[in-house]
Design an enzyme around this catalytic site. Structure first.
Site, mmCIF file in Angstrom:
data_model
loop_
_atom_site.group_PDB
_atom_site.id
_atom_site.type_symbol
_atom_site.label_atom_id
_atom_site.label_comp_id
_atom_site.label_asym_id
_atom_site.label_seq_id
_atom_site.Cartn_x
_atom_site.Cartn_y
_atom_site.Cartn_z
ATOM 1 N N ASP A 90 84.634 88.727 51.447
ATOM 2 C CA ASP A 90 83.232 89.001 51.153
ATOM 3 C C ASP A 90 82.446 88.672 52.420
ATOM 4 O O ASP A 90 82.138 87.515 52.699
ATOM 5 C CB ASP A 90 82.763 88.158 49.968
ATOM 6 C CG ASP A 90 81.316 88.458 49.591
ATOM 7 O OD1 ASP A 90 80.637 89.159 50.374
ATOM 8 O OD2 ASP A 90 80.855 87.980 48.540
ATOM 9 N N TYR B 2 79.848 82.186 46.670
ATOM 10 C CA TYR B 2 78.952 83.049 45.895
ATOM 11 C C TYR B 2 79.277 84.490 46.212
ATOM 12 O O TYR B 2 79.405 84.864 47.389
ATOM 13 C CB TYR B 2 77.494 82.749 46.248
ATOM 14 C CG TYR B 2 76.494 83.602 45.491
ATOM 15 C CD1 TYR B 2 76.331 83.459 44.115
ATOM 16 C CD2 TYR B 2 75.711 84.544 46.152
ATOM 17 C CE1 TYR B 2 75.408 84.239 43.425
ATOM 18 C CE2 TYR B 2 74.782 85.326 45.466
ATOM 19 C CZ TYR B 2 74.638 85.174 44.098
ATOM 20 O OH TYR B 2 73.723 85.937 43.413
ATOM 21 N N LYS C 211 73.320 92.756 53.117
ATOM 22 C CA LYS C 211 72.441 92.104 54.099
ATOM 23 C C LYS C 211 72.328 92.868 55.436
ATOM 24 O O LYS C 211 71.598 93.845 55.485
ATOM 25 C CB LYS C 211 72.862 90.641 54.252
ATOM 26 C CG LYS C 211 72.689 89.940 52.887
ATOM 27 C CD LYS C 211 73.013 88.483 52.807
ATOM 28 C CE LYS C 211 72.675 88.012 51.387
ATOM 29 N NZ LYS C 211 73.635 87.157 50.746
HETATM 30 C C1 LIG Z 1 74.058 87.433 49.200
HETATM 31 C C2 LIG Z 1 75.491 87.487 48.882
HETATM 32 C C3 LIG Z 1 76.001 88.334 47.892
HETATM 33 C C4 LIG Z 1 75.114 89.105 46.955
HETATM 34 O O1 LIG Z 1 74.363 90.063 47.612
HETATM 35 P P1 LIG Z 1 73.023 90.622 46.887
HETATM 36 O O2 LIG Z 1 72.580 91.705 47.802
HETATM 37 O O3 LIG Z 1 72.093 89.471 46.804
HETATM 38 O O4 LIG Z 1 73.435 91.119 45.554
HETATM 39 C C5 LIG Z 1 77.364 88.419 47.744
HETATM 40 N N1 LIG Z 1 78.203 87.725 48.535
HETATM 41 C C6 LIG Z 1 77.753 86.899 49.490
HETATM 42 C C7 LIG Z 1 78.720 86.180 50.348
HETATM 43 C C8 LIG Z 1 76.379 86.743 49.684
HETATM 44 O O5 LIG Z 1 75.935 85.887 50.601
#
Ligand SMILES: *Cc1c(COP(=O)(O)O)cnc(C)c1O
Length: 427
Positions: free
Chosen positions: A239, A144, A267
């Site tokens: 990511d 994701y 995060k």
């Molecule tokens: C949570 C998440 C995102 C998206 O971040 P948001 O702040 O919710 O837009 C992208 N990549 C990873 C790996 C994530 O866990």
């Protein structure tokens, strides 16, 4: 457990918000029942509107690595707020934040702050395309990367939970340049490169896949991606929205010793405030506006409150070098406890994880990619989830989310949660 207030709130919520929520997984669609409305949080606990207390294994999906409402972060934010909430102009805080991240993560030579992980990924991909002059992107099934159009192809997290493989509303053209490979299968990546040798701008990967449960990279997988990108002139994007400053201070890049060209964050770097960032090699980041021709901007980007929260949390993580050992040990205690509970019950379930990230799958398959993660019996997960929730352990309301432990959790918290699981499995 009394839940009247949450239920009444949910009834009102569904009338005015799609599904009653602002992010799909929160609606409890995959597990049944109505979501608990959270009123406050402190340390390892969250409290709902009915006054129930839960040991929290979500931690706002990652940011709260120190536990909720850490007094140092909290005080720094309150003091910062006295100077105003936003200026839309350059600040010393942004310089401090950028210097701090560049110092901690050697492969980040320049960084740009944005407001979410979604924005960070979207912008990093634009920069990769601008830098290489190529259009195609390789992502992995079950990873994701936020909800930008091009990333909603075989995506993990809520997309996977809802059982919709791809989102509607994404024009074919937006997704046509997104190629998908199989996690932990470098051969599937090589095959895509062989077919498209001159048109792949980047490979984006969650170095630990934490949005299809928790899938750990097999030995050599990430370094093979590095080699393939070098061989074909593509960029490697980690990511690290979840793994950054969590797996190790320097994230997965440090933990696995593999250097990406670009990294995305979110995060943890906001300490609970809405933040994202992307950064990496100076020559690549120099394509970003106003220096280069890749446009990207943000009214609230580098927001002073968010910067103050993030800087404070990152400094604490940098100074307390024992913290990763401690949360890793808590994660290990949770995993071995859950493993024992299912084994004693004679069930072939799988417990996966690394450091502070864990997952229990209801399958007997070795979980190494999207297909094997999806083999989990989500009906069984739902029943287990409801038992745990009603006994005061708040785990993600979906099979495909990680369990997060924070520095505020104790051995006693973990043991209580394991005991509830043992009871459930009848061990
Ligand atoms: C949570 C998440 C995102 C998206 O971040 P948001 O702040 O919710 O837009 C992208 N990549 C990873 C790996 C994530 O866990």
């Amino acid at each position: 457990m009394k839940t009247d207030v949450s239920e009444a709130l949910f009834e009102r919520a569904v009338k005015v918000m799609p599904g009653g929520v602002n992010s799909p997984v929160r609606a409890f669609g995959a597990v049944g029942g109505s979501p608990r409305f959270i009123k406050k949080a402190k340390g390892q606990y969250i409290y709902d509107e009915d006054g129930n207390r839960y040991i929290d294994y979500i931690g706002s999906w990652g940011p709260m690595i120190l536990g909720h409402c850490d007094s140092r972060v909290h005080e720094a934010v309150i003091r910062q707020a006295e100077n105003g909430l936003s200026y839309g102009a350059a600040t010393a805080l942004e310089v401090e934040m950028a210097e701090l991240i560049c110092e901690i993560v050697p492969c980040v030579e320049m960084i740009r702050m944005v407001n979410s992980g979604t924005e960070a990924v979207m912008s990093a991909i634009r920069a990769a395309r601008g830098f290489t002059g190529r259009d195609k992107v390789i992502k992995f099934e079950g990873c994701y990367h936020g909800h930008a159009d091009a990333m909603l192809v075989k995506a993990g997290s809520g997309v996977m939970t809802s059982g919709v493989p791809d989102s509607s509303g994404v024009p074919e053209g937006c997704a046509k340049d997104t190629l998908t490979a199989v996690y932990n299968d470098a051969g599937s990546v090589r095959a895509l490169f062989c077919k498209n040798p001159d048109s792949i701008a980047c490979v984006i990967v969650e170095p630990v896949a934490a949005n299809m449960g928790v899938v750990v990279p097999e030995e050599g997988f990430l370094s093979e991606l590095r080699q393939l990108c070098d061989e074909y002139g593509a960029l490697l994007i980690f990511d690290e929205v979840i793994t950054g400053f969590r797996l190790a201070l320097g994230g997965a890049a440090e933990y696995f010793g593999v250097t990406p060209d670009l990294v995305t964050y979110g995060k943890i770097i906001g300490g609970g405030m809405p933040v994202g960032a992307y950064g990496g090699r100076r020559d690549i980041m120099s394509v970003v506006s106003p220096v280069g021709k890749v446009y990207q901007a943000g009214t609230l980007s580098g927001n002073p409150i968010a910067m103050r929260a993030g800087i404070t949390q990152l400094r604490i993580l940098r100074e307390d070098r024992g913290i990763y050992g401690r949360i890793g040990a808590l994660g290990e205690r949770l995993r071995s406890g859950l493993k024992k509970a299912v084994e004693a019950a004679g069930l072939p379930y799988r417990v996966t994880g690394i450091g502070s990230l864990s997952c229990l799958y209801f399958t007997d398959a070795e979980v190494c990619d999207y297909e094997s993660a999806k083999s989990s019996d989500t009906g069984r997960f739902a029943a287990y989830f409801r038992h745990m929730l009603d006994h005061g352990s708040y785990i993600g309301p979906s099979q495909f989310e990680a369990l997060f432990v924070s520095a505020a959790h104790t051995d006693e918290d973990i043991d209580k949660t394991v005991k509830d699981a043992e009871e459930y499995f009848g061990a």
